[in-house]
Structures are given as structure tokens and as C-alpha cells.
Design an enzyme around this catalytic site. Structure first.
Site, mmCIF file in Angstrom:
data_model
loop_
_atom_site.group_PDB
_atom_site.id
_atom_site.type_symbol
_atom_site.label_atom_id
_atom_site.label_comp_id
_atom_site.label_asym_id
_atom_site.label_seq_id
_atom_site.Cartn_x
_atom_site.Cartn_y
_atom_site.Cartn_z
ATOM 1 N N ARG A 81 -33.424 -8.221 -53.991
ATOM 2 C CA ARG A 81 -34.331 -7.211 -54.553
ATOM 3 C C ARG A 81 -33.928 -5.819 -54.070
ATOM 4 O O ARG A 81 -33.559 -5.656 -52.913
ATOM 5 C CB ARG A 81 -35.776 -7.507 -54.087
ATOM 6 C CG ARG A 81 -36.526 -8.408 -55.031
ATOM 7 C CD ARG A 81 -37.832 -8.897 -54.476
ATOM 8 N NE ARG A 81 -38.723 -7.885 -53.919
ATOM 9 C CZ ARG A 81 -39.952 -8.136 -53.488
ATOM 10 N NH1 ARG A 81 -40.436 -9.366 -53.564
ATOM 11 N NH2 ARG A 81 -40.713 -7.189 -52.989
ATOM 12 N N LYS A 128 -46.431 -14.341 -48.283
ATOM 13 C CA LYS A 128 -47.534 -14.455 -49.253
ATOM 14 C C LYS A 128 -47.070 -15.197 -50.508
ATOM 15 O O LYS A 128 -47.762 -16.078 -51.013
ATOM 16 C CB LYS A 128 -48.058 -13.060 -49.646
ATOM 17 C CG LYS A 128 -48.532 -12.219 -48.479
ATOM 18 C CD LYS A 128 -49.058 -10.869 -48.921
ATOM 19 C CE LYS A 128 -48.030 -9.949 -49.526
ATOM 20 N NZ LYS A 128 -46.953 -9.521 -48.598
ATOM 21 N N ARG A 164 -41.797 0.433 -46.830
ATOM 22 C CA ARG A 164 -42.855 -0.498 -47.250
ATOM 23 C C ARG A 164 -43.754 -0.858 -46.074
ATOM 24 O O ARG A 164 -44.977 -0.987 -46.226
ATOM 25 C CB ARG A 164 -42.227 -1.767 -47.847
ATOM 26 C CG ARG A 164 -41.633 -1.526 -49.219
ATOM 27 C CD ARG A 164 -40.644 -2.597 -49.598
ATOM 28 N NE ARG A 164 -41.238 -3.902 -49.734
ATOM 29 C CZ ARG A 164 -40.539 -5.047 -49.673
ATOM 30 N NH1 ARG A 164 -39.241 -5.012 -49.462
ATOM 31 N NH2 ARG A 164 -41.140 -6.187 -49.828
ATOM 32 N N ARG A 175 -33.706 -12.256 -47.719
ATOM 33 C CA ARG A 175 -34.300 -12.878 -48.912
ATOM 34 C C ARG A 175 -33.397 -12.721 -50.142
ATOM 35 O O ARG A 175 -32.814 -11.674 -50.372
ATOM 36 C CB ARG A 175 -35.655 -12.239 -49.227
ATOM 37 C CG ARG A 175 -36.197 -12.731 -50.574
ATOM 38 C CD ARG A 175 -37.608 -12.380 -50.836
ATOM 39 N NE ARG A 175 -37.881 -10.976 -50.686
ATOM 40 C CZ ARG A 175 -39.119 -10.473 -50.638
ATOM 41 N NH1 ARG A 175 -40.161 -11.274 -50.720
ATOM 42 N NH2 ARG A 175 -39.296 -9.181 -50.505
ATOM 43 N N ARG A 210 -54.269 -3.748 -52.287
ATOM 44 C CA ARG A 210 -53.354 -3.126 -51.327
ATOM 45 C C ARG A 210 -53.977 -1.912 -50.648
ATOM 46 O O ARG A 210 -53.358 -1.295 -49.806
ATOM 47 C CB ARG A 210 -52.120 -2.595 -52.055
ATOM 48 C CG ARG A 210 -51.102 -3.615 -52.479
ATOM 49 C CD ARG A 210 -50.269 -4.052 -51.329
ATOM 50 N NE ARG A 210 -48.847 -3.966 -51.418
ATOM 51 C CZ ARG A 210 -48.054 -4.898 -51.930
ATOM 52 N NH1 ARG A 210 -48.549 -5.960 -52.505
ATOM 53 N NH2 ARG A 210 -46.757 -4.768 -51.861
HETATM 54 P P1 AP5 Z 1 -42.099 -14.117 -49.243
HETATM 55 O O1 AP5 Z 1 -42.893 -15.341 -49.432
HETATM 56 O O2 AP5 Z 1 -41.321 -13.592 -50.393
HETATM 57 O O3 AP5 Z 1 -42.977 -12.965 -48.577
HETATM 58 P P2 AP5 Z 1 -44.042 -11.974 -49.242
HETATM 59 O O4 AP5 Z 1 -45.112 -11.756 -48.241
HETATM 60 O O5 AP5 Z 1 -44.429 -12.466 -50.592
HETATM 61 O O6 AP5 Z 1 -43.134 -10.698 -49.316
HETATM 62 P P3 AP5 Z 1 -42.974 -9.579 -50.447
HETATM 63 O O7 AP5 Z 1 -41.840 -8.696 -49.953
HETATM 64 O O8 AP5 Z 1 -42.811 -10.155 -51.810
HETATM 65 O O9 AP5 Z 1 -44.294 -8.829 -50.332
HETATM 66 P P4 AP5 Z 1 -44.561 -7.389 -50.693
HETATM 67 O O10 AP5 Z 1 -46.010 -7.352 -50.491
HETATM 68 O O11 AP5 Z 1 -43.792 -6.340 -49.997
HETATM 69 O O12 AP5 Z 1 -43.951 -7.271 -52.153
HETATM 70 P P5 AP5 Z 1 -44.599 -7.350 -53.584
HETATM 71 O O13 AP5 Z 1 -43.698 -8.128 -54.428
HETATM 72 O O14 AP5 Z 1 -46.050 -7.741 -53.501
HETATM 73 O O15 AP5 Z 1 -41.085 -14.412 -48.012
HETATM 74 C C1 AP5 Z 1 -40.094 -13.460 -47.620
HETATM 75 C C2 AP5 Z 1 -38.800 -14.203 -47.210
HETATM 76 O O16 AP5 Z 1 -39.070 -15.013 -46.073
HETATM 77 C C3 AP5 Z 1 -38.257 -15.165 -48.289
HETATM 78 O O17 AP5 Z 1 -36.862 -15.152 -48.236
HETATM 79 C C4 AP5 Z 1 -38.786 -16.540 -47.863
HETATM 80 O O18 AP5 Z 1 -37.944 -17.582 -48.302
HETATM 81 C C5 AP5 Z 1 -38.793 -16.398 -46.347
HETATM 82 N N1 AP5 Z 1 -39.880 -17.163 -45.712
HETATM 83 C C6 AP5 Z 1 -41.166 -17.282 -46.125
HETATM 84 N N2 AP5 Z 1 -41.870 -18.047 -45.271
HETATM 85 C C7 AP5 Z 1 -40.999 -18.393 -44.282
HETATM 86 C C8 AP5 Z 1 -41.115 -19.180 -43.092
HETATM 87 N N3 AP5 Z 1 -42.280 -19.743 -42.752
HETATM 88 N N4 AP5 Z 1 -40.019 -19.307 -42.320
HETATM 89 C C9 AP5 Z 1 -38.843 -18.728 -42.662
HETATM 90 N N5 AP5 Z 1 -38.666 -18.001 -43.765
HETATM 91 C C10 AP5 Z 1 -39.735 -17.818 -44.574
HETATM 92 O O19 AP5 Z 1 -44.596 -5.810 -54.007
HETATM 93 C C11 AP5 Z 1 -43.394 -5.129 -54.307
HETATM 94 C C12 AP5 Z 1 -43.723 -3.712 -54.763
HETATM 95 O O20 AP5 Z 1 -44.537 -3.761 -55.963
HETATM 96 C C13 AP5 Z 1 -44.573 -2.874 -53.783
HETATM 97 O O21 AP5 Z 1 -43.773 -2.245 -52.799
HETATM 98 C C14 AP5 Z 1 -45.256 -1.887 -54.742
HETATM 99 O O22 AP5 Z 1 -44.372 -0.861 -55.121
HETATM 100 C C15 AP5 Z 1 -45.550 -2.746 -55.968
HETATM 101 N N6 AP5 Z 1 -46.886 -3.402 -55.881
HETATM 102 C C16 AP5 Z 1 -47.146 -4.724 -55.805
HETATM 103 N N7 AP5 Z 1 -48.479 -4.940 -55.734
HETATM 104 C C17 AP5 Z 1 -49.067 -3.721 -55.780
HETATM 105 C C18 AP5 Z 1 -50.419 -3.284 -55.710
HETATM 106 N N8 AP5 Z 1 -51.437 -4.151 -55.579
HETATM 107 N N9 AP5 Z 1 -50.653 -1.947 -55.759
HETATM 108 C C19 AP5 Z 1 -49.665 -1.058 -55.895
HETATM 109 N N10 AP5 Z 1 -48.349 -1.400 -55.945
HETATM 110 C C20 AP5 Z 1 -48.060 -2.730 -55.877
#
Ligand code: AP5
Length: 219
Positions: free
Chosen positions: A160, A13, A171, A127, A88
Site C-alpha cells: 500500500r 483491525k 498516520r 504488510r 476515527r
Molecule cells: P491489519 O489487520 O491490516 O491492521 P489494521 O489495523 O487493519 O491496519 P490498517 O493499516 O489497515 O489500518 P488503518 O486504520 O491505518 O488503515 P485504513 O485502511 O483503515 O494488519 C497489519 C499487518 O499486520 C498485516 O500485514 C497483517 O497480516 C499483520 N498482522 C495482523 N495481525 C497480526 C498478528 N497478530 N501477528 C503478526 N502479524 C499480524 O485507512 C487507510 C486510510 O483511509 C486512512 O489513513 C485515511 O486516509 C482513510 N480512512 C479510512 N477510514 C477513515 C475514516 N473513518 N475517516 C477518515 N479517513 C479514513
């Protein structure tokens, strides 16, 4: 164009959000990035969010909803925005609908990025992120040219806290239980489309752009 990028942790994402933001000239709003910045700066919001994030749980809805409301009302969102990591759960989706209705807007597309679980675990465990500019790397798929140094800003690259194996499982479980029901929610509204999230990041971006174009809402 108001877009939601949807999918499990590690689906890409953030990666796609950045690419699409650049392509369409509208901001990417990542609730995870905003929360991490608050944790780093030790703000009251960050202090509240930290313990939830460390164990892979969702931060309470009211905290995140208020944060998004403030961000969406900023001027740079006038032409549209890309939400990454929000909503979410159904309560957040309802709150989003209400806040957008209040300002005469709506969500145009929800793009769900589909990636098999084994690939998600490979992506998350490898990552690495820049502390300075937030750039994303991967130890195998996209390593920085110099070990632990960001190519873009020279900042330090780190893993992270929530990308450790036990937290990744937590997660994914939170995603299955609380977030996945949104697929039905947005399908019923007729705005959900799934995209194959395997292949290169560039290929996936083109698939998403194709879907947005087909539905006739290209900005
Ligand atoms: P990346 O693009 O970073 O993936 P992502 O889907 O953004 O993954 P996240 O782990 O950031 O999502 P998340 O939803 O768990 O975390 P968030 O920060 O929102 O890609 C991942 C890896 O793959 C990278 O190394 C990238 O380079 C690689 N990659 C990407 N595309 C690729 C491809 N095509 N081929 C190969 N490699 C590839 O949330 C973190 C925490 O914050 C949550 O757990 C929660 O505690 C809190 N939080 C955030 N939002 C909310 C909410 N709305 N409500 C409540 N709590 C929240």
C-alpha cells in the site's frame, strides 16, 4: 451484535474483522477498504479521497459518514456488523450514534486492540495486500506461498502507498491526535474494552470472542 474494532494503524483491525465476520456471520465494514476500492475504480469519491490517503490524513468526515450510512442500511447488516476504521474522531462517533439511533440500533462493543509501537511499524512496513481480493499478507509473519501472488485468488500482491515509512509516522500522529480521544468517549459510555493485540491472530480472535461473550451479547 454491532461491534467497533478500534486501534492504531496496523493493530490488526482488518485481520480480526475478517475472522470475526466469518465466525459470527455478520459483515465487516472497513472504511479503508471501501475508500481504496473507490480510488482503484477512479470514482468521484475515490478521486476526492486519494490525496488525503496518500499523505496519511483523514478523509473529510462528511464523505466517510455518508459512505458508512449507505453501507449500514444494507440488508446484510440487519443482524449486526463489524466496523473497522470507523469512527476515527469524535465528530464521526457522534454522527454514527445519530445514524444508529435513527434506525433503532446502537453499538454494543468497542474493542481496542493494543499493540506496542515497534510491533506496529514491523507489521505495517512488512504488510502486502492482494489487488484482487484484498487478502492481507506479511513478508515475515504471513508470506504468500509464491512470491507476489495471492494464495487465495492468484491476484497480484502489492505494498500500500501509505505503508511507506514517512506515511506510517504521519498516520500514527493522526491516530494520536484525532482518534485516541475516542477511548475516553467509549469508556464513558461503558462499552470500551481493550484487548492485548500481541500473539498470533488466532489467539487475539479468541481473546475478543471471550470479551464479547463475557459481556453477554454473543450473536
Ligand atoms: P491489519 O489487520 O491490516 O491492521 P489494521 O489495523 O487493519 O491496519 P490498517 O493499516 O489497515 O489500518 P488503518 O486504520 O491505518 O488503515 P485504513 O485502511 O483503515 O494488519 C497489519 C499487518 O499486520 C498485516 O500485514 C497483517 O497480516 C499483520 N498482522 C495482523 N495481525 C497480526 C498478528 N497478530 N501477528 C503478526 N502479524 C499480524 O485507512 C487507510 C486510510 O483511509 C486512512 O489513513 C485515511 O486516509 C482513510 N480512512 C479510512 N477510514 C477513515 C475514516 N473513518 N475517516 C477518515 N479517513 C479514513
Amino acid at each position: 451484535m454491532n461491534l467497533i474494532l478500534f486501534g492504531p494503524p496496523g493493530a490488526g483491525k482488518g485481520t480480526q474483522g475478517k475472522a470475526l465476520a466469518e465466525r459470527f456471520g455478520i459483515p465487516q465494514i472497513s472504511t479503508g477498504d471501501i475508500l481504496r476500492e473507490n480510488v482503484r475504480m477512479n470514482t468521484p469519491l475515490g478521486m476526492k479521497a486519494k490525496e488525503y490517503m496518500e499523505r496519511g490524513a483523514l478523509v473529510p468526515d462528511e464523505v466517510v459518514v455518508d459512505m458508512v450510512k449507505v453501507r449500514i442500511s444494507r440488508d446484510d447488516c440487519r443482524r449486526g456488523f463489524i466496523l473497522d476504521g470507523f469512527p476515527r474522531n469524535v465528530a464521526q462517533a457522534e454522527a454514527l450514534r445519530e445514524m444508529l439511533r435513527g434506525i433503532g440500533k446502537q453499538i454494543d462493543h468497542v474493542i481496542g486492540i493494543d499493540v506496542p509501537k515497534e510491533e506496529i511499524i514491523r507489521r505495517l512496513s512488512g504488510r502486502r495486500v492482494c489487488r484482487g481480493c484484498g487478502a492481507n499478507y506479511h513478508v515475515i509473519y504471513n508470506p504468500p506461498s509464491k512470491d507476489s501472488v495471492c494464495d487465495r485468488c492468484g491476484g497480484e500482491i502489492y505494498q500500500r502507498d501509505d505503508d511507506r515509512e514517512e506515511t506510517i509516522e504521519a498516520r500514527l500522529e493522526v491516530y494520536r491526535q484525532q482518534t485516541l480521544p475516542l477511548v475516553d468517549y467509549y469508556t464513558r459510555m461503558g462499552i470500551y474494552r481493550a484487548v492485548d493485540g500481541t500473539g498470533s491472530a488466532e489467539q487475539i480472535t479468541e481473546r475478543i470472542v471471550g470479551i464479547i461473550g463475557q459481556r453477554g451479547n454473543n450473536p
